[in-house]
Enzyme design. Sequence first.
Site, short mmCIF file in Angstrom:
data_model
loop_
_atom_site.label_atom_id
_atom_site.label_comp_id
_atom_site.label_asym_id
_atom_site.label_seq_id
_atom_site.Cartn_x
_atom_site.Cartn_y
_atom_site.Cartn_z
N ARG A 1 -2.74 -6.25 -7.88
CA ARG A 1 -1.67 -7.22 -7.72
C ARG A 1 -1.77 -8.36 -8.72
NH1 ARG A 1 -3.01 -7.94 -1.56
NH2 ARG A 1 -4.94 -7.97 -2.71
N HIS B 1 0.84 -1.20 0.00
CA HIS B 1 0.00 0.00 0.00
C HIS B 1 0.88 1.26 0.00
CE1 HIS B 1 -3.04 -2.63 2.38
NE2 HIS B 1 -3.56 -2.47 1.18
N SER C 1 -2.91 -7.62 3.50
CA SER C 1 -3.13 -7.41 4.93
C SER C 1 -3.52 -8.72 5.62
CB SER C 1 -4.23 -6.38 5.16
OG SER C 1 -3.87 -5.16 4.57
N LYS D 1 -15.67 -7.62 5.50
CA LYS D 1 -14.51 -7.89 6.37
C LYS D 1 -14.76 -7.43 7.79
CE LYS D 1 -11.02 -7.41 2.71
NZ LYS D 1 -9.94 -6.55 2.20
O1 PNS Z 1 -8.93 -2.90 1.00
P1 PNS Z 1 -10.28 -3.38 0.51
O2 PNS Z 1 -11.03 -4.09 1.61
O3 PNS Z 1 -10.16 -4.22 -0.72
O4 PNS Z 1 -11.10 -2.06 0.12
C1 PNS Z 1 -12.43 -2.15 -0.37
C2 PNS Z 1 -13.13 -0.80 -0.20
C3 PNS Z 1 -13.15 -0.41 1.27
C4 PNS Z 1 -12.39 0.25 -1.01
C5 PNS Z 1 -14.58 -0.94 -0.74
O5 PNS Z 1 -15.25 -1.94 -0.02
C6 PNS Z 1 -15.35 0.38 -0.67
O6 PNS Z 1 -15.22 1.21 -1.54
N1 PNS Z 1 -16.15 0.55 0.42
C7 PNS Z 1 -16.92 1.77 0.65
C8 PNS Z 1 -18.42 1.48 0.53
C9 PNS Z 1 -18.80 1.43 -0.94
O7 PNS Z 1 -18.78 2.43 -1.64
N2 PNS Z 1 -19.14 0.21 -1.40
C10 PNS Z 1 -19.50 -0.03 -2.77
C11 PNS Z 1 -18.24 -0.27 -3.60
S1 PNS Z 1 -18.70 -0.71 -5.24
#
Ligand code: PNS
Length: 165
Positions: A89, A17, A127, A41
């Site tokens: 990745r 990151h 992570s 998660k």
């Molecule tokens: O590190 P991650 O868990 O892969 O990140 C995913 C994240 C947090 C970026 C994604 O779940 C997100 O954008 N969450 C915010 C809520 C939202 O907008 N959800 C719809 C995404 S299409």
Amino acid sequence: MNVAVYPGSFDPITNGHLDIIDRISKLYENVIVLVSINSSKTPIFTADERKKMIELEVSKYNNVKVETFNGLLVDYIRNKDAVIVKGLRALSDFEIEFQMALANKKLYDNAETLFLMTNMQYAHISSSLVKEINRYGGDISSMVPKSIEESLKNKIGRSGYANGC
Ligand code: PNS
């Protein structure tokens, strides 16, 4: 658009990151690392803990700040007139990222997602993997900065009582 938002769970932030943040900071005038909620998660660190841990690591950049956000990412970027930047990745990342980019575009037509390919030296880091290796007492020193390693040891220890990768 001179604001880039780099969203993620960052539970915890890894060297992969941080490499992406470093590269975004050279491309955009303003970078916001957005600690966001991924409803699939269960994080081990609170959003505020993650924010503080990241702030420590990005304090050397004067164009990078860290925020937490509980809501739809598109609402956040609409408000900031920002682009979304993500790291990729592997093919497995692509599938979910492709879906999220399309969903975000559907929700907000100006939502643009840009992808940076991971630096190969960090391609194996996630992570989840870091937490699992730490839980079983493995060496994570090449995967996260020292301060994150210490936060993880404090939170989980080596005995493995916390779950949720
Ligand atoms: O590190 P991650 O868990 O892969 O990140 C995913 C994240 C947090 C970026 C994604 O779940 C997100 O954008 N969450 C915010 C809520 C939202 O907008 N959800 C719809 C995404 S299409």
